[in-house]
Write an enzyme that holds these catalytic residues in place. Sequence first.
Site, PDB file in Angstrom:
ATOM      1  N   GLY A 419       0.837  -1.268   0.088  1.00  0.00           N
ATOM      2  CA  GLY A 419      -0.023  -0.046   0.057  1.00  0.00           C
ATOM      3  C   GLY A 419       0.620   1.204   0.086  1.00  0.00           C
ATOM      4  N   PRO A 420       0.128   2.423  -0.175  1.00  0.00           N
ATOM      5  CA  PRO A 420       1.131   3.621  -0.358  1.00  0.00           C
ATOM      6  C   PRO A 420       1.625   4.009   1.141  1.00  0.00           C
ATOM      7  CG  PRO A 420      -1.261   4.063  -0.345  1.00  0.00           C
ATOM      8  CD  PRO A 420      -1.148   2.545  -0.483  1.00  0.00           C
ATOM      9  N   SER A 421       2.588   5.044   1.194  1.00  0.00           N
ATOM     10  CA  SER A 421       3.216   5.347   2.352  1.00  0.00           C
ATOM     11  C   SER A 421       1.907   6.013   3.224  1.00  0.00           C
ATOM     12  CB  SER A 421       4.136   6.452   2.063  1.00  0.00           C
ATOM     13  OG  SER A 421       5.056   5.863   1.375  1.00  0.00           O
ATOM     14  N   GLY A 422       1.834   5.863   4.525  1.00  0.00           N
ATOM     15  CA  GLY A 422       0.917   6.376   5.277  1.00  0.00           C
ATOM     16  C   GLY A 422      -0.314   5.414   5.484  1.00  0.00           C
ATOM     17  N   GLY A 424      -0.724   2.714   6.966  1.00  0.00           N
ATOM     18  CA  GLY A 424      -0.778   2.089   8.314  1.00  0.00           C
ATOM     19  C   GLY A 424      -0.016   0.569   8.389  1.00  0.00           C
ATOM     20  N   THR A 426       3.218  -0.012   9.014  1.00  0.00           N
ATOM     21  CA  THR A 426       3.986  -0.058  10.188  1.00  0.00           C
ATOM     22  C   THR A 426       3.522   0.138  11.574  1.00  0.00           C
ATOM     23  OG1 THR A 426       5.587   1.088   8.859  1.00  0.00           O
ATOM     24  CG2 THR A 426       6.050   1.125  11.229  1.00  0.00           C
ATOM     25  N   GLU A 548      10.767  -4.951   4.645  1.00  0.00           N
ATOM     26  CA  GLU A 548      11.550  -5.045   3.400  1.00  0.00           C
ATOM     27  C   GLU A 548      13.037  -4.915   3.799  1.00  0.00           C
ATOM     28  OE1 GLU A 548      11.608  -6.231   0.478  1.00  0.00           O
ATOM     29  OE2 GLU A 548       9.753  -5.269  -0.088  1.00  0.00           O
TER      30      GLU A 548
END
Length: 626
Positions: A419-422, A424, A426, A548
């Site tokens: 998914g894109p950064s931000g 959720g 992490t 990653e």
Amino acid sequence: MNNPNTANPETTVQEKLWGMPKWGDFWSLLKQHRPALWIVIVAIVLGLGETLLSLLIPLLTMDMVNQLSAASLQSSTIVLLVSAFLFQALASGCSIYTMSYVGQYIVARLRSKTWQRILKLPVSFFDRNTSGETMSRITNDTNVIKDFITAHLISFFSGLVSIIGAVILLLMIDWKITLFMLLAVPAALLVLWPIGTKMFGVSKGMQEETAWFQGDLGRVLSEIRLVKASLAESQELQRGNQRVSHLFHYGLKEARIMAILSPLMMSIMLLLLVLLIGYGGVRVAEGSLTGGELVAIILYMFQIVVPFTQLASFFTQFQKAMGASERIIEILQEEVEEPHGTEQPQLVPPHGTDSRDPITSSSPQPDQREQTELHQLERQEQIKALRFESITFGYTPDKLILRDVSMTMEAGQMTAFVGPSGAGKTTLFSLIEKFYEPSAGTVLYGSTPLSSFRIHDWRKRIAYVSQESPMMGGTIRDNLTYGLEPVEEDKIKEAVEQANLSSFINSLDKGYDTEVGERGVKLSGGQRQRLAIARAILRDPEILLLDEATAHLDSDSERVVQEALQMLMHGRTTLVIAHRLSTVRNADKIVVLEKGTVTGQGTHEALLASHDFYRKLVQQQFEQTG
């Protein structure tokens, strides 16, 4: 907490004055951390003994002067006077040492308790507070308390005894002269009270500014390479100079108060002393007072004047210590990351307690391989699925990161998150590691909620390998075994071999005892990641979290690390945050996250056929690599 770069220190201090710490809280803090009571009693007795001996010296001096006036000096008077001086000096030295011991002991225990508390605080505390501010509380604030105990507390009590004793003896010698001394008491209190309150505000501001300055120092020094690479030296110099300037101005405010307080107190006492000497001289001339009595009165006045002037210093230091204790009490009252619930039965024996641990030697024999395979089969049977049921979470109540997330990560399989950064990703890992509790919903391991596990017991089941692969200062061996019980040398070598790190370590002059430098700066990115993989192998986790781990490696390093990861993932529940889809296309399940919600789950082929956003991600990365 306010941003220290934007908050007005004066406003902060004025706001906090409404919540000035109570004396009871301060004394309770000292009482909880004091040494054995008999040591404190010895320190007090020695201090009182020294004071009582000092009160005896003017009386002996009075006898000596009167005997000299009558030309009938007795040797016993001289012996008593010399003995009083010697015993006073001995008692003073012992009192200083024992009181220093008490102060050092209290501060040592206070630092230990505060450090223990800090290590138990949740991650959210460190989100709100900088490391420099926290360090300042353990070092600077405890130093303020130590200085108060060792340098001011004993002198305050002995000073009170000296004042009271001198007043009583003065009343016995001549009550009229004693009245002059009593006139100075209300005048001194009128001066001390308002100035002491002002000093508390200044001292509190000084401590806050010191903590912010130390926070800036820690931030810059820990990221000095970024500072230099970004040519930000001038920016940090300007910010540091502003901090130094604030500290300088607070120091001047404190100096201005002391410049008024100390001379004023001294002037009051000296004026009283001059009046008493003049009046006493008239009384001697009249014959109503002897010369010896006048000398004793003058000596007793010094024993009153000196403690009175020290009261000003004591009061200001007491205010500082009160402010410092308030900051420490704030930490001690923070809610800890308490291991709530009951400890669940061990699903897999902890590392180091099972004779069938798969990591047994650098060259496993056939029977050892059979034991390894048996252990892996038993673990696969015992590990459970990890499930999210309607999970909602935000670091602040007004900004949610995850919204009604439900999914299952099957035991022994690989689940990837894209998914894109931000989105959720992490944050999901942080919830699994119990760094935070969900705002709503439940995370389950099998049928057991994570909230029922003791934190220590749960985290023993997890290993985390990130793309940064953080290292602690120390040796390679220290980092391999960090947080583990003593590990056998054969198991360390086997883990290193599986992580493809043996040839590198063997090439080093000091081998496993080679220092890695602060944050592992002496190692390359690939070496740090393989070391982190070896550490994860030694932990023998049930759940493996991978962020990653090959994202920023060159092709050769990536190939070696991927081989190590394949060895590590075998037989474990593996969760992967994927930035490059090529690394997770063979995952058992891929979960697509968008704006904190799950918009798709399935295999690579299934999502490619049915999920528009996932198909777009794959096409974008294919075009970039093509």
